[in-house]
Motif scaffolding. Structure first.
Motif, PDB file in Angstrom:
ATOM      1  N   PHE B 301      59.616  25.891  46.940  1.00 48.22           N
ATOM      2  CA  PHE B 301      58.692  26.799  47.420  1.00 48.22           C
ATOM      3  C   PHE B 301      59.765  28.267  47.764  1.00 48.22           C
ATOM      4  O   PHE B 301      60.759  27.840  48.527  1.00 48.22           O
ATOM      5  CB  PHE B 301      57.925  26.677  48.490  1.00 48.22           C
ATOM      6  CG  PHE B 301      56.926  27.619  48.970  1.00 48.22           C
ATOM      7  CD1 PHE B 301      55.720  27.838  48.205  1.00 48.22           C
ATOM      8  CD2 PHE B 301      56.916  27.961  50.208  1.00 48.22           C
ATOM      9  CE1 PHE B 301      54.826  28.471  48.689  1.00 48.22           C
ATOM     10  CE2 PHE B 301      56.053  28.854  50.608  1.00 48.22           C
ATOM     11  CZ  PHE B 301      54.912  29.123  49.952  1.00 48.22           C
ATOM     12  N   GLY B 302      59.441  29.353  47.498  1.00 49.07           N
ATOM     13  CA  GLY B 302      60.166  30.363  48.040  1.00 49.07           C
ATOM     14  C   GLY B 302      59.959  31.854  47.110  1.00 49.07           C
ATOM     15  O   GLY B 302      59.332  31.755  46.347  1.00 49.07           O
ATOM     16  N   SER B 303      60.782  32.693  47.337  1.00 52.63           N
ATOM     17  CA  SER B 303      60.690  34.024  46.574  1.00 52.63           C
ATOM     18  C   SER B 303      61.892  34.758  46.628  1.00 52.63           C
ATOM     19  O   SER B 303      62.855  34.651  47.552  1.00 52.63           O
ATOM     20  CB  SER B 303      59.508  34.709  47.428  1.00 52.63           C
ATOM     21  OG  SER B 303      59.912  36.095  47.466  1.00 52.63           O
ATOM     22  N   ALA B 304      62.233  35.339  45.415  1.00 55.10           N
ATOM     23  CA  ALA B 304      63.450  35.988  45.388  1.00 55.10           C
ATOM     24  C   ALA B 304      63.290  37.435  46.195  1.00 55.10           C
ATOM     25  O   ALA B 304      64.341  37.945  46.867  1.00 55.10           O
ATOM     26  CB  ALA B 304      63.737  36.440  43.941  1.00 55.10           C
ATOM     27  N   VAL B 305      62.235  38.225  46.109  1.00 54.26           N
ATOM     28  CA  VAL B 305      61.726  39.189  46.964  1.00 54.26           C
ATOM     29  C   VAL B 305      61.903  38.879  48.400  1.00 54.26           C
ATOM     30  O   VAL B 305      62.679  39.673  49.102  1.00 54.26           O
ATOM     31  CB  VAL B 305      60.385  39.907  46.656  1.00 54.26           C
ATOM     32  CG1 VAL B 305      60.209  40.853  47.448  1.00 54.26           C
ATOM     33  CG2 VAL B 305      60.335  40.262  45.163  1.00 54.26           C
ATOM     34  N   GLY B 306      61.738  37.692  48.831  1.00 57.33           N
ATOM     35  CA  GLY B 306      61.716  37.304  49.995  1.00 57.33           C
ATOM     36  C   GLY B 306      63.222  37.596  50.470  1.00 57.33           C
ATOM     37  O   GLY B 306      63.293  37.856  51.676  1.00 57.33           O
ATOM     38  N   ALA B 307      63.832  36.631  49.666  1.00 58.21           N
ATOM     39  CA  ALA B 307      65.260  36.710  49.944  1.00 58.21           C
ATOM     40  C   ALA B 307      66.074  37.985  50.085  1.00 58.21           C
ATOM     41  O   ALA B 307      66.584  38.158  51.005  1.00 58.21           O
ATOM     42  CB  ALA B 307      66.156  35.788  48.994  1.00 58.21           C
ATOM     43  N   ALA B 308      65.494  38.803  49.392  1.00 61.27           N
ATOM     44  CA  ALA B 308      66.037  40.245  49.605  1.00 61.27           C
ATOM     45  C   ALA B 308      65.629  40.889  50.818  1.00 61.27           C
ATOM     46  O   ALA B 308      66.594  41.362  51.283  1.00 61.27           O
ATOM     47  CB  ALA B 308      65.608  40.958  48.259  1.00 61.27           C
ATOM     48  N   ILE B 309      64.390  40.544  51.145  1.00 61.27           N
ATOM     49  CA  ILE B 309      63.916  41.276  52.404  1.00 61.27           C
ATOM     50  C   ILE B 309      64.759  40.334  53.748  1.00 61.27           C
ATOM     51  O   ILE B 309      65.102  41.134  54.571  1.00 61.27           O
ATOM     52  CB  ILE B 309      62.305  40.931  52.589  1.00 61.27           C
ATOM     53  CG1 ILE B 309      61.705  41.730  51.695  1.00 61.27           C
ATOM     54  CG2 ILE B 309      61.973  41.472  53.692  1.00 61.27           C
ATOM     55  CD1 ILE B 309      60.136  41.649  51.462  1.00 61.27           C
ATOM     56  N   GLY B 310      64.998  39.186  53.440  1.00 57.15           N
ATOM     57  CA  GLY B 310      65.875  38.467  54.736  1.00 57.15           C
ATOM     58  C   GLY B 310      67.132  39.202  54.754  1.00 57.15           C
ATOM     59  O   GLY B 310      67.437  39.354  56.015  1.00 57.15           O
ATOM     60  N   ALA B 311      67.782  39.381  53.658  1.00 57.64           N
ATOM     61  CA  ALA B 311      68.883  40.410  53.580  1.00 57.64           C
ATOM     62  C   ALA B 311      68.949  41.522  54.387  1.00 57.64           C
ATOM     63  O   ALA B 311      69.818  42.000  54.825  1.00 57.64           O
ATOM     64  CB  ALA B 311      69.499  40.258  52.341  1.00 57.64           C
ATOM     65  N   LEU B 312      67.867  42.401  54.133  1.00 54.28           N
ATOM     66  CA  LEU B 312      67.482  43.366  54.523  1.00 54.28           C
ATOM     67  C   LEU B 312      67.282  43.728  56.052  1.00 54.28           C
ATOM     68  O   LEU B 312      68.060  44.195  56.760  1.00 54.28           O
ATOM     69  CB  LEU B 312      66.213  44.137  53.904  1.00 54.28           C
ATOM     70  CG  LEU B 312      65.878  45.448  54.551  1.00 54.28           C
ATOM     71  CD1 LEU B 312      66.968  46.584  53.930  1.00 54.28           C
ATOM     72  CD2 LEU B 312      64.452  45.950  53.902  1.00 54.28           C
ATOM     73  N   ILE B 313      66.534  42.634  56.585  1.00 56.33           N
ATOM     74  CA  ILE B 313      66.551  42.114  58.149  1.00 56.33           C
ATOM     75  C   ILE B 313      67.808  42.128  58.739  1.00 56.33           C
ATOM     76  O   ILE B 313      68.300  42.776  59.554  1.00 56.33           O
ATOM     77  CB  ILE B 313      65.793  40.802  58.251  1.00 56.33           C
ATOM     78  CG1 ILE B 313      64.375  41.138  57.835  1.00 56.33           C
ATOM     79  CG2 ILE B 313      65.743  40.603  59.735  1.00 56.33           C
ATOM     80  CD1 ILE B 313      63.241  40.115  58.115  1.00 56.33           C
ATOM     81  N   PHE B 314      68.894  41.376  57.988  1.00 56.14           N
ATOM     82  CA  PHE B 314      70.016  40.964  58.397  1.00 56.14           C
ATOM     83  C   PHE B 314      70.952  42.569  58.530  1.00 56.14           C
ATOM     84  O   PHE B 314      71.380  42.768  59.634  1.00 56.14           O
ATOM     85  CB  PHE B 314      70.778  40.208  57.425  1.00 56.14           C
ATOM     86  CG  PHE B 314      71.349  38.853  57.568  1.00 56.14           C
ATOM     87  CD1 PHE B 314      72.647  38.764  58.186  1.00 56.14           C
ATOM     88  CD2 PHE B 314      70.731  37.762  57.671  1.00 56.14           C
ATOM     89  CE1 PHE B 314      73.143  37.397  58.707  1.00 56.14           C
ATOM     90  CE2 PHE B 314      70.996  36.583  57.996  1.00 56.14           C
ATOM     91  CZ  PHE B 314      72.211  36.496  58.377  1.00 56.14           C
TER      92      PHE B 314
END
Lengths: 258, 358
Positions: B301-314
């Motif tokens: 379960f998960g998402s590539a876009v989500g990971a990109a957003i996670g990096a953005l938060i970082f």
């Protein structure tokens, strides 16, 4: 009488010096349900693993559509038309219904893209044909009940052209009502001309849908009956004794009241 | 009546509502929104963005945006690859140090062996894919947890980076890239800038966006993507229906290594030198970004876009804290809280997705 889809004659299997299965004979015919009954360790799973291509027999004969066969892998058995639905391995819970339905045989467009629309529509139609009414095939399979999951797996096997459907304890982990639902789809698959092998340790689940009953005990056949030859009471009596009988009677009451 | 599982309240509710349509109707909209893995991260990103936009002046200026986008970009490139791997049910702890290894291979080949930078990049890519393939092969072959296997390659690469660099250059860094042949042209691809409103933006941002789009497309719209979810969610079921489990997982490890090569190339061509101990510790940041973006640690379960957003938060938080002139110590506190809340939200989501089990 036509050739059975599957016929095993005096089939046997040993693991080292352990005799897991010996002298078992039965048949599976199109449009019929062959029930394999037995307690834990009776050799049920060894038998279906031979039929499903996971293991190979080392005695006797295994005929598929009249010809002797020996499948070297589950894939080979599947390609021949023998689909197996394992109790715990039927589906991927977090994936949507239609993605599960097509897993391993995805509809493609432009050679590499997943055809989601076709996948959803086909899934919905195939499930509807089996009498399973799901409005949303995008929901994760995990949101379905155990019975419904088994049904999705059964519908998948039927859709992809299985001739023989092997169901490994499909009702074991289910409540009485859910078990009833699954048995209804077993009957559906049978009525669509598939040969069904139903493995169970519960005669009350086997008797209503079965046409033929193979009883196993400690790796050997205890009996092989057609429905006309045996009653539910007799089937139950042969299956169980003493304390086990009590438990079964308890379950029997559950079936009757539901 | 037999009840094999100790049913929760929801389960018994379901048993009593016997008609099907009632159940289906109650699912619909909320579930469909909540089931999206990137929802939590998107909301988090919005909060962080608004927060720093309000309390600092530079955050929302063009140069501010360029800075935090750049910070997020290299992290994001890795995070999306790590996310794909995590959805496929595996970890790669060697991903952080891989960004240094690939940069070192490129730099050593170009400065010490005198190869053209393009050729050095190509050989470095081959090296990365080989390491990724080896990780995957070993995990599949031995059946050991990828956590342990890649911890091994992580340590081995770290040692190799330092050992080989010191052996060849006598120091723990490789520099002198500017003088090599092909540095300029390769730099155009990996380390140039483009201008929006007179403000230069790093080209790594474009790489990040491009790779996010590709990863999201592969994941959701191709059969390989379907296989990624399947091998992570229920490997034995996937194999039982004919999904090539081993091939899928090895390719995912190679994808992570490829992303490491992209980031390594960006770094070496931008800074023209590389420290042999670079990249250590980043692997956890990639995993954190992927988890914040909605990936389950258990896979499936998960998402590539989500990971990109996670990096953005970082990126936003790290630079926002600088703009707010706080001590950067606070970043770790922020990180911890963010990770915990992400895991809690994810857990609740998974329970919801797997709710009715009988």
């Amino acid at each position: 009488m036509s050739t059975p889809l599957i016929e095993v004659r005096n089939i046997g299997k040993t693991y080292g010096n352990v005799i897991a299965l010996r002298d078992v004979s039965t048949e599976v015919r199109a449009g019929e349900v062959t029930c394999v009954l037995g307690d834990n360790g009776a050799g049920k799973s060894t038998l279906i693993k031979i039929l499903a291509g996971v293991h190979q027999h080392d005695q006797g004969e295994f005929l598929f559509e009249g010809k002797p066969v020996r499948f070297s892998s589950p894939r080979e058995a599947l390609d021949a038309g023998i689909a197996t639905v394992y109790q715990d391995l039927a589906v991927v819970p977090l994936m949507s219904v239609w993605r599960n339905f097509f897993l391993g045989a995805e509809p493609k467009k432009f050679g590499f893209m997943l055809d989601g629309r076709k996948g959803r529509e086909t899934t919905k139609r195939a499930l509807a044909e089996m009498g399973i009414d799901l409005r949303d095939v995008e929901q994760p399979v995990g949101t379905l009940s155990g019975g419904e999951r088994q049904c999705v797996a059964i519908a998948r096997a039927v859709h992809f052209g299985a001739k023989v459907l092997i169901l490994d304890e499909p009702t074991a982990a289910l409540g009485v009502k859910q078990a009833g639902v699954v048995l209804r789809y077993v009957a559906q698959a049978r009525d669509r001309g598939l040969g069904v092998v139903l493995i169970t340790h519960n005669p009350h689940h086997a008797y209503p849908v079965g046409d033929r009953f193979l009883l196993l005990k400690r790796g050997a056949p205890l009996g092989n009956y057609t429905k006309a030859e045996i009653t539910l009471a007799e089937l139950t009596r042969q299956m169980a004794g003493g304390a086990e009988l009590e438990a079964l009677e308890h379950e029997l009451r559950g079936v009757q009241t539901s | 009546m037999t009840t094999p599982t100790s049913g929760s309240g929801q389960e018994s509710d379901r048993a009593t509502t016997s008609t099907k349509d009632e159940r289906v109707a109650s699912v619909s909209l909320t579930n469909r929104l909540i089931v999206r893995p990137e929802i939590g991260a998107a909301l988090g990103a919005l909060v962080v963005f608004l927060f720093f936009s309000v309390i600092t002046e530079q955050f929302l200026t063009l140069s501010g945006v360029a800075t935090w986008l750049d910070d997020a970009s290299t992290l994001g490139i890795m995070a999306i690859a790590v996310a794909l791997l995590m959805i496929g049910g595996e970890f790669d702890l060697s991903a952080g140090v891989m960004t240094a290894s690939t940069a070192l291979v490129t730099a050593l080949l170009a400065t010490q062996a005198g190869l053209n930078v393009w050729l050095a990049l190509l050989l470095s890519l081959v090296f990365a894919l080989a390491v990724g393939g080896f990780n995957g092969w070993l995990v599949m072959r031995t059946g050991l947890p990828s956590f342990i296997v890649t911890l091994g390659t992580f340590l081995a690469l770290q040692g190799l980076n330092l050992g080989v660099t010191r052996l060849v250059t006598g120091t723990v860094q490789v520099s002198g890239m500017r003088a090599t042949e092909g540095y300029e042209s390769a730099g155009m691809l990996f380390a140039s800038t483009f201008s929006i409103g007179g403000q230069p933006f790093r080209v790594s941002v474009l790489w990040w966006i491009l790779l996010t789009v590709i990863a999201a497309f592969v994941l959701v719209k191709t059969r390989f993507g379907n296989w990624i979810f399947a091998v992570g969610g229920a490997p034995t079921s996937a194999r039982a229906v004919g999904v090539p489990l081993v091939r899928t997982k090895i390719l995912l490890f190679m994808t992570t290594a490829f992303a490491g090569w992209v980031v390594g190339s960006i770094n070496i061509l931008r800074f023209a030198s590389v420290q042999a101990n670079q990249g250590i510790g980043l692997e956890l940041q990639f995993i954190i970004a992927a988890v914040v973006g909605g990936c389950l640690l258990t896979g499936g379960f998960g998402s590539a876009v989500g990971a990109a957003i996670g990096a953005l938060i970082f990126g936003m938080a790290r630079q926002g804290i600088v703009y707010a002139q706080w001590n950067s110590d606070w970043f770790m506190l922020f990180l911890g809280i963010m990770l915990l809340s992400a895991v809690l939200v994810n857990n609740a989501l998974r329970r919801r997705a797997e709710r009715v089990r009988r």
